[in-house]
Design an enzyme around this catalytic site. Structure first.
Site, mmCIF file in Angstrom:
data_model
loop_
_atom_site.group_PDB
_atom_site.id
_atom_site.type_symbol
_atom_site.label_atom_id
_atom_site.label_comp_id
_atom_site.label_asym_id
_atom_site.label_seq_id
_atom_site.Cartn_x
_atom_site.Cartn_y
_atom_site.Cartn_z
ATOM 1 N N ASP A 110 0.792 -1.237 0.000
ATOM 2 C CA ASP A 110 0.000 0.000 0.000
ATOM 3 C C ASP A 110 0.819 1.280 0.000
ATOM 4 O OD1 ASP A 110 -2.626 -0.955 -0.222
ATOM 5 O OD2 ASP A 110 -2.546 -1.680 1.827
ATOM 6 N N ASP A 175 -7.061 -4.277 -5.201
ATOM 7 C CA ASP A 175 -6.694 -2.927 -4.758
ATOM 8 C C ASP A 175 -5.317 -2.515 -5.264
ATOM 9 O OD1 ASP A 175 -8.163 -4.682 -3.090
ATOM 10 O OD2 ASP A 175 -8.143 -3.280 -1.430
HETATM 11 N N1 GLY Z 1 -7.255 -1.511 0.275
HETATM 12 C C1 GLY Z 1 -8.086 -1.972 1.313
HETATM 13 C C2 GLY Z 1 -9.520 -1.660 1.133
HETATM 14 O O1 GLY Z 1 -9.963 -1.224 0.083
HETATM 15 O O2 GLY Z 1 -10.257 -1.848 2.076
#
Ligand code: GLY
Length: 407
Positions: A110, A175
């Protein structure tokens, strides 16, 4: 003759009302954002903890150890971009610069969200070269999670699936498409294609393995890192392994639209169109355009592996964060296709809903977040029908994109 004149007058009034409506969404959203965020800056004056959501009726922050810290400075940058007020710029700089140590983060994927939403906006709006270097270093950190065999970036470290049996040694989540923007940026500013090559490989592998025939996506694909073989397709935050988790669908639309912007590759544009059309044509998309947290929640044929109690909710919760991400993506996609009007209309419809009292918080409420009614992860029993900082971030981004289109 008189009737004709009357008609023209009515039309002119109607047109000016609709232009006013459009301006209203943007000014209403940003007025509320300024009120809420300035109050938040008083509650949390120093960038040691970053606002994330509400828990037990109270503000919940995170300490630069999660995936969401970049969104708060990102919101401050978007307010500054809207009002050009130097005080907002100062706050945005302060909350951005405190995240610099995260440029070395390699224990999850992330870093793209963390650094590009903060330093990416900071560099775009100030041109400060130090920010560019921090972003390039962040991109290098992200690349350490790429594996030639799998052809993609590992999202999380080891974890177990909800069925308690499958073990994920190389999980990749949808994601992750969002983190690629950082890599494309790094290639643009350094001229070194290594970053964009990894981004392209990841987007190709994801297109191949993470989608169903209808272009909905699996949240998680687990790979064998020795052979590159796909081992499991499952969910972590969605309703069931075969369901369409709303935010995951939004990440895909946004991710492939962005990948097309950066590469002009037709296969990425096709993915953006197909994933957007899956969303817009879905029979279970509510009338106001704000999706249920999962398009298939509670439906026949979708069986969760986690402990789901259908009595838990009177109504299936909505996810305003997914709506905001999709709205922002639709507004970009509209520029890349001949029939883009439908995406622009869909985005406008979502933004009108989000800017209504049903979703836009009254000032001084909602622990100073802008939007209400998002969902973090229902299977984990966390962040259900609450504000989320990333809902606010993509809402403001979408409003800015929308206001640029009205000019
Ligand atoms: N990237 C984690 C979510 O969308 O909850």
């Amino acid at each position: 003759m008189k009737i004709n004149k009357l008609w023209i007058l009515c039309l002119l009034i109607l047109c000016s009302c609709s232009t006013k409506n459009e301006e209203d969404i943007v000014s209403r959203g940003f007025e509320r954002a300024e009120l809420q965020l300035s109050a938040q800056l008083k509650v949390v004056p120093e960038p040691n903890e970053y606002p994330r959501t509400i828990k037990g009726g109270k503000l919940k922050t995170t300490k630069k150890n999660d995936w969401t810290e970049g969104f708060y400075p990102g919101c401050l940058w978007y307010v500054y971009e809207h009002n050009h007020n130097e005080n907002w710029k100062e706050s945005a700089i302060k909350w951005t610069e405190a995240l610099e140590p995260l440029k070395k983060l390699t224990n999850h994927h992330d870093i793209g969200f963390l650094m590009y939403c903060s330093f990416g906006n900071a560099y775009r709006l100030t041109g400060n070269e130090t920010y560019k270097d921090i972003l390039v270093e962040s991109a290098r950190s992200l690349c350490t999670r790429f594996n030639q065999k799998t052809g993609c970036i590992e999202s999380w470290n080891y974890r177990k699936a909800w069925n308690g049996i499958d073990e994920w040694f190389y999980p990749v989540i949808i994601d992750n498409m969002m983190n690629l923007e950082l890599l494309y940026f790094a290639t643009k500013v350094t001229g070194d294609s290594v970053y964009a090559n990894i981004a392209n490989a990841h987007a190709e592998t994801t297109a191949k393995n993470q989608f169903r025939a209808d272009y909905s996506n699996y949240h998680v694909v687990n790979y064998d890192e020795e052979t590159g073989k796909v081992l499991h397709k499952a969910t972590c935050q969605g309703f069931s392994d075969n369901s369409a988790w709303a935010r995951g669908q939004a990440w895909a639309i946004y991710g492939y639209t962005m990948a097309y912007r950066e590469t002009k590759r037709k296969d990425f544009l096709d993915m953006a169109i197909h994933t957007a059309d899956f969303w817009l044509n879905h029979p279970n998309l509510p009338e106001d355009g704000v999706p249920y947290w999962d398009f298939n929640a509670g439906q026949e044929g979708f069986v969760p592996d986690w402990n789901y109690d259908p009595q838990m909710f009177k109504e299936v919760p909505r996810d305003a964060s997914a709506a905001a991400i999709a709205a922002s993506a639709f507004l970009e996609l509209t520029d890349y296709v001949d029939d883009g009007e439908k995406y622009e209309q869909a985005a406008e419809h979502i933004l009108k809903s989000l800017s209504s009292p049903l979703y836009l918080a009254e000032s001084g409420t909602n622990c100073n977040f802008i939007l209400m009614h998002s969902v973090g992860s229902i299977p984990h029993g966390s962040e259900i029908d609450v504000p989320l900082v990333y809902a606010d971030y993509y809402y403001l981004e979408a409003l800015l994109r929308y206001s640029k289109k009205q000019k």
